[in-house]
Design an enzyme around this catalytic site. Structure first.
Site, PDB file in Angstrom:
ATOM      1  N   GLU A  79       0.856  -1.188   0.000  1.00 20.89           N
ATOM      2  CA  GLU A  79       0.000   0.000   0.000  1.00 20.89           C
ATOM      3  C   GLU A  79       0.889   1.235   0.000  1.00 20.89           C
ATOM      4  OE1 GLU A  79      -3.114  -0.164   2.963  1.00 20.89           O
ATOM      5  OE2 GLU A  79      -4.044  -1.876   2.015  1.00 20.89           O
ATOM      6  N   ARG A 138      -0.582   9.036   1.137  1.00 22.17           N
ATOM      7  CA  ARG A 138      -2.014   9.207   0.919  1.00 22.17           C
ATOM      8  C   ARG A 138      -2.430  10.668   0.775  1.00 22.17           C
ATOM      9  NH1 ARG A 138      -5.885   5.466   4.557  1.00 22.17           N
ATOM     10  NH2 ARG A 138      -5.048   3.835   3.229  1.00 22.17           N
ATOM     11  N   HIS A 141      -9.279   9.768   2.332  1.00 22.92           N
ATOM     12  CA  HIS A 141      -8.841   8.649   1.487  1.00 22.92           C
ATOM     13  C   HIS A 141      -8.978   9.086   0.043  1.00 22.92           C
ATOM     14  CE1 HIS A 141      -8.314   4.741  -0.301  1.00 22.92           C
ATOM     15  NE2 HIS A 141      -8.045   4.225   0.887  1.00 22.92           N
ATOM     16  N   HIS A 185     -11.751   9.891   6.034  1.00 21.10           N
ATOM     17  CA  HIS A 185     -11.573   8.443   6.219  1.00 21.10           C
ATOM     18  C   HIS A 185     -11.096   8.090   7.617  1.00 21.10           C
ATOM     19  CE1 HIS A 185     -10.666   4.350   4.993  1.00 21.10           C
ATOM     20  NE2 HIS A 185      -9.399   4.486   5.320  1.00 21.10           N
ATOM     21  N   ARG A 242      -1.679   9.270   8.443  1.00 17.19           N
ATOM     22  CA  ARG A 242      -1.505   7.866   8.854  1.00 17.19           C
ATOM     23  C   ARG A 242      -1.006   7.005   7.692  1.00 17.19           C
ATOM     24  NH1 ARG A 242      -5.192   3.362   8.623  1.00 17.19           N
ATOM     25  NH2 ARG A 242      -6.461   4.817   7.427  1.00 17.19           N
TER      26      ARG A 242
HETATM   27  C1  SIN Z   1      -7.553   0.925   2.168  1.00 15.07           C
HETATM   28  O1  SIN Z   1      -7.761  -0.264   2.064  1.00 15.07           O
HETATM   29  O2  SIN Z   1      -7.257   1.645   1.226  1.00 15.07           O
HETATM   30  C2  SIN Z   1      -7.693   1.558   3.518  1.00 15.07           C
HETATM   31  C3  SIN Z   1      -6.672   1.042   4.419  1.00 15.07           C
HETATM   32  C4  SIN Z   1      -6.490   1.976   5.556  1.00 15.07           C
HETATM   33  O3  SIN Z   1      -7.153   3.017   5.610  1.00 15.07           O
HETATM   34  O4  SIN Z   1      -5.653   1.696   6.403  1.00 15.07           O
END
Ligand code: SIN
Length: 522
Positions: free
Chosen positions: A115, A280, A234, A339, A374
């Site tokens: 991620e 993010r 998000h 988010h 985060r």
């Molecule tokens: C996601 O799956 O994109 C969200 C994961 C997260 O917010 O930690």
């Protein structure tokens, strides 16, 4: 107000932190305040990504802590990053023992997703995008079989009672639309594990009940709040007109999905060397700019996943299907949505808030792990680590008695019904004026509107809790005269030079800032 005194530890909330703490407290008796049937309406159950843990042979907790601090834009507490990342593997193993069916390779190794802003594939997942739901299901099964845990389903917390500097009780009521008169529940220790604030925004990925009530409740009782202004948006909530907005997990970008606009231009490459896997906040800002420019940003999974998205990411595929999108044929329209709240009730490394007898874990807390932004999939991890820390700390304060009668609760009529119009206005105000890009004028206007809404609806404790958190976010954003991580001020576009600083504020400070804002003409 009717009062019930119990020897059970009171846990407010029913998400991952609450469930895990209840299990770790066993056999000490606990009573959980859960607005819905367990598993419904908790943010944790909606988490798609998974739990971050350094499990690759070449990875390490030090790398994970380093990525956490980098993403956090200079305001992560290194002690906390070290504490949380060091223990991550133990929690994956514990959740596995408790029955979580994490994805495994043919030779039984955990499947690790990549991620954004992680330097390694490090997110342990379930069926691609169902980690939150499956972890919660495993823990709920355990909780149902644990006799020391009593769950009051359909109840919600309104007020925290503090006497002589110590939290002694929680006023609760029936969470149905009718709402009952509140009942004061007093117990030996109180753990707040009741979620964040995303639903204070009109555009959010959070379940409908998660609107900053628990943070606001603690703030109104005098608890110190930290980093309130840091709200994470998000980047890839689906822009399909649903409230809450369904999420297209970041793991899709980890698989190689790209972001394009309506002209077919892949825009992230020009903005950050990590393109779609930039931190993010960076991706969210880029998508927001495309939205504002009328360029309709979209997440394109076609080339990298094709039809496989339907089996590998079943939640996302289902959200697409119910909105008439076939992601194997068309890209998914996306927009940033609130988010995760990095800020919350200031909590030390023992999980303790500034009020005696009060512990906090999960998104309602602000431990210093997340800083201004985060790192993906650190949220569930933090909830687990601090749930255990809180359970151990609370356990040490309790007598050895291991039994307590069930709380016998009957509610009577007479509660204040919800105020949906005021909530709607509050949420719109937060999105328009305290959202992705902020400035002084907008924040002052937001504080004025929040004050008016609060004045007009002052008899609803639940709404007062939402207004308290909204005030703290807006006031925190007003006094932070810089842009850092998720906090973007168009009138102060750069970070202040030097080490980043966390913020701390009592509600009384935020109200003084609001009172001053109310005197200004916008
Ligand atoms: C996601 O799956 O994109 C969200 C994961 C997260 O917010 O930690």
């Amino acid at each position: 107000m009717k009062t019930i005194t119990t020897d059970r530890v009171i846990i407010v909330g029913a998400g991952l932190g609450a469930l895990y703490a209840a299990l770790k407290l066993a056999p000490h008796p606990v009573v959980m305040i859960s607005p819905e049937v367990l598993g419904e309406g908790a943010s944790s159950a909606w988490a798609q990504g998974g739990v971050a843990a350094a499990m690759d042979a070449d990875d390490s907790p030090e790398n994970h802590a380093h990525d956490t601090m980098n993403a956090g834009a200079g305001t992560v507490d290194p002690k906390v990053a070290d504490l949380v990342t060091r223990e991550a593997l133990d929690y994956i193993l514990d959740l596995t023992t408790m029955g979580t069916p994490f994805d495994r390779t043919d030779d039984s190794r955990y499947v690790l997703s990549r991620e954004a802003a992680h330097s390694f594939a490090r997110v342990v997942r379930v069926k691609g995008d169902q980690a939150g739901d499956r972890i919660m299901a495993a823990l709920i099964e355990q909780v149902r079989e644990t006799p020391s845990v009593q769950v009051l389903e359909g109840t919600m917390a309104l007020d925290l009672d503090v006497q002589g500097g110590r939290a002694t009780g929680v006023a609760i009521q029936d969470a149905s639309e009718e709402r009952s008169a509140p009942v004061m529940l007093r117990g030996p220790a109180i753990l707040l594990a009741g979620g964040g604030s995303g639903g204070l925004y009109a555009l959010t990925t959070n379940p409908p009940r998660i609107r900053g009530q628990v943070i606001g409740m603690a703030a109104r009782a005098g608890a110190l709040i930290a980093d309130a202004e840091f709200v994470q948006f998000h980047p890839t909530a689906m822009d399909v007109g649903e409230d809450p907005a369904p999420l297209a997990t970041e793991a899709l970008r980890g698989e190689g999905a790209i972001l394009v606009n309506k002209h077919g231009t892949r825009f992230m490459q020009a903005i950050h060397p990590d393109a779609e896997l930039a931190p993010r906040d960076v991706v969210a800002r880029a998508i927001f700019a495309e939205v504002k420019a009328g360029n309709r940003p979209m997440l394109d999974t076609r080339e990298v996943l094709g039809e496989a998205i339907k089996t590998q990411f079943q939640s996302v595929a289902a959200y697409c299907a119910r909105n008439g999108i076939d992601p194997a044929i068309d890209p998914i329209p996306v927009a940033p949505a609130a988010h995760y709240h990095m800020g919350g009730i200031a909590t030390n490394t023992n999980g303790r808030a500034s009020i005696n007898g009060l512990w906090v874990c999960g998104e309602a807390s602000s431990t210093g792990l997340h800083g201004a932004n985060r790192l993906a999939s650190n949220g569930l991890l933090e909830a687990l680590v601090y749930a255990r820390i809180c359970a151990e700390g609370i356990g040490q304060t309790l007598p050895t008695q291991k039994q307590a009668p069930l709380v016998e609760l009957t509610f009577e009529e007479g509660g204040i019904p919800p105020v949906p119009e005021a909530v709607k206005k509050l949420r719109e105000t937060m999105t328009q004026l305290v959202g992705m890009v902020r400035d002084r004028r907008g924040l002052i206007r937001a504080l004025q509107i929040i004050a008016l809404l609060e004045e007009a609806n002052g008899d609803s404790p639940s709404f007062l809790n939402m207004c308290a958190t909204a005030t703290l976010i807006a006031a925190g954003a007003l006094v932070r005269k810089e842009s850092r991580g998720a906090h973007d001020r168009s009138d102060f576009p750069e970070p202040v030079v030097g080490p980043g600083k966390r913020s701390e504020m009592y509600l009384s400070d935020a109200l003084a800032i609001r009172a001053q804002a109310c005197e200004e003409l916008t």
